[in-house]
Design an enzyme around this catalytic site. Structure first.
Site, PDB file in Angstrom:
ATOM      1  N   HIS A   1       0.817  -1.217   0.000  1.00 15.04           N
ATOM      2  CA  HIS A   1       0.000   0.000   0.000  1.00 15.04           C
ATOM      3  C   HIS A   1       0.852   1.270   0.000  1.00 15.04           C
ATOM      4  CE1 HIS A   1      -3.638   2.389   0.952  1.00 15.04           C
ATOM      5  NE2 HIS A   1      -2.813   3.107   1.706  1.00 15.04           N
TER       6      HIS A   1
ATOM      7  N   HIS B   1      -1.887   2.244  -8.117  1.00 14.72           N
ATOM      8  CA  HIS B   1      -2.696   1.553  -9.119  1.00 14.72           C
ATOM      9  C   HIS B   1      -2.867   2.434 -10.346  1.00 14.72           C
ATOM     10  CE1 HIS B   1      -5.770   4.241  -7.516  1.00 14.72           C
ATOM     11  NE2 HIS B   1      -6.531   3.948  -8.554  1.00 14.72           N
TER      12      HIS B   1
END
Length: 358
Positions: free
Chosen positions: A134, A187
């Site tokens: 993350h 992403h």
């Protein structure tokens, strides 16, 4: 590359990408999910001759959740995310809040305008998770990890281009809250459009006119001119060149071109893919060293439309940031937003020099 295909609880497709020989767990999705909206529609703008996508269900999409609620992290400790696996290298899945859908349909839509055609918002929108970490950035990936992302882009471009009705595949990354990103996990996205986008249509028209006037290829000549001048080149490798374009619109803008004439990502050979991964990581890291904080940016792949039979397109990546100084952003004000006539506050040659120095 190893690809594993599975489904999420609401029927959306999920694909895991990993290196050959790497284990890829693909557990089922135990969640209870509502159906994905198929209400997207296209409306024709008669003044500009362009399609506009409308997806009102996206108003309720997930917006900057806390770290512990990130939907792109692996599932763990009883918390189920969009990715059921406890770990992954690269994961790609159909967007839960898509702008375009292969199941799109219209329900009694009447805009009462004879010049505005309305069609279902057919297409496909995918989310590309570059890493399960993350807190990472694309720039933190190893060359091998970045190469796997390139292979995944190639895989999806090839497969999505085969869908009936898809005319263009667009792979991109938006990074940073300032850009409008709604999820902080590293992403990107892929859009499979049912039309050729306005920017691509404009580029094709300009390239066609140039060929008719000169008998030459516009992209070849632009790349050759930048390489010959050298003043805006950031880096050049055996297969790629990265430069700030002479007429850059954005405060920080770099174009990355293959030296061989290539139309789409799938056409890149192994050497070109490896070389790109290394060069791209270098450019991203230069972006992040330019100021004290990482630059917000958009990274946009320009590929040939599915039906391009004129040989006018050339694959390249355009990478740009809206940050014009350490504490100022470039806003699209009256001239840019109202007339799409850009005003830039910095000279491309100065930006190129700074990027070379960092």
């Amino acid at each position: 590359m190893k690809r594993t295909r599975t489904r999420l609880a609401d029927g959306r497709e999920l694909l895991y990408f990993a290196a050959d020989g790497e284990a890829v767990p693909a557990p089922p999705d135990p969640r209870q999910l509502p159906p994905v909206s198929t209400a997207s529609q296209l409306r024709w703008d008669p003044l500009l001759g362009e399609w506009v996508m409308m997806a009102s269900h996206r108003q309720n999409r997930t917006f900057m959740p806390a770290r512990d609620d990130c939907p792109l992290c692996p599932s763990s400790d009883g918390r189920q995310t969009e990715i059921p696996a406890p770990e992954y290298t690269v994961a790609i899945f159909e967007n839960r809040f898509p702008s375009l859908s292969t199941g799109a349909h219209l329900d009694d839509v009447d805009v009462r305008h004879p010049l505005v055609d309305v069609r279902p918002g057919y297409g496909r929108c995918e989310v590309v998770c570059f890493t399960s970490d993350h807190n990472a950035r694309f720039a933190d990936l190893t060359p091998e990890q970045a190469r796997l992302v390139v292979d995944a882009w190639a895989d999806r471009t090839a497969e999505l281009s085969e869908l009936d009705g898809v005319e263009q595949v667009f792979c991109f990354e938006s990074r940073g809250r300032e850009i409008g990103v709604t999820l902080s996990h590293p992403h990107g996205q892929i859009y499979a459009y049912p039309f050729v986008t306005p920017r691509t249509r404009r580029m094709l028209d300009v390239a066609r006119d140039y060929r008719e006037r000169t008998g030459r290829d516009l992209h070849d000549d632009v790349v050759a001119a930048e390489r010959d001048a050298g003043v805006r080149v950031i880096a050049e490798t055996a297969h790629w060149v990265a430069f700030v374009p002479a007429a850059a619109r954005w405060p920080v803008e770099v174009h990355i071109h293959p030296l061989r004439r290539v139309r789409t990502i799938p056409e890149l050979d192994d050497a070109e893919r490896d070389d790109f991964a290394t060069l791209y990581l270098d450019i991203l890291r230069r972006f992040d060293r330019l100021y004290d904080a990482p630059l917000p940016y958009i990274s946009a792949w320009h590929q040939a439309p599915v039906g391009d039979d004129e040989g006018l397109s050339r694959l390249h990546l355009q990478l740009f940031s809206i940050r014009r100084s350490a504490d100022k952003l470039k806003y699209l004000a009256g001239s840019e937003s109202g007339m799409h006539a850009f005003i830039t506050d910095v000279l491309p040659e100065d930006v190129a020099q700074r990027l070379r120095e960092v």
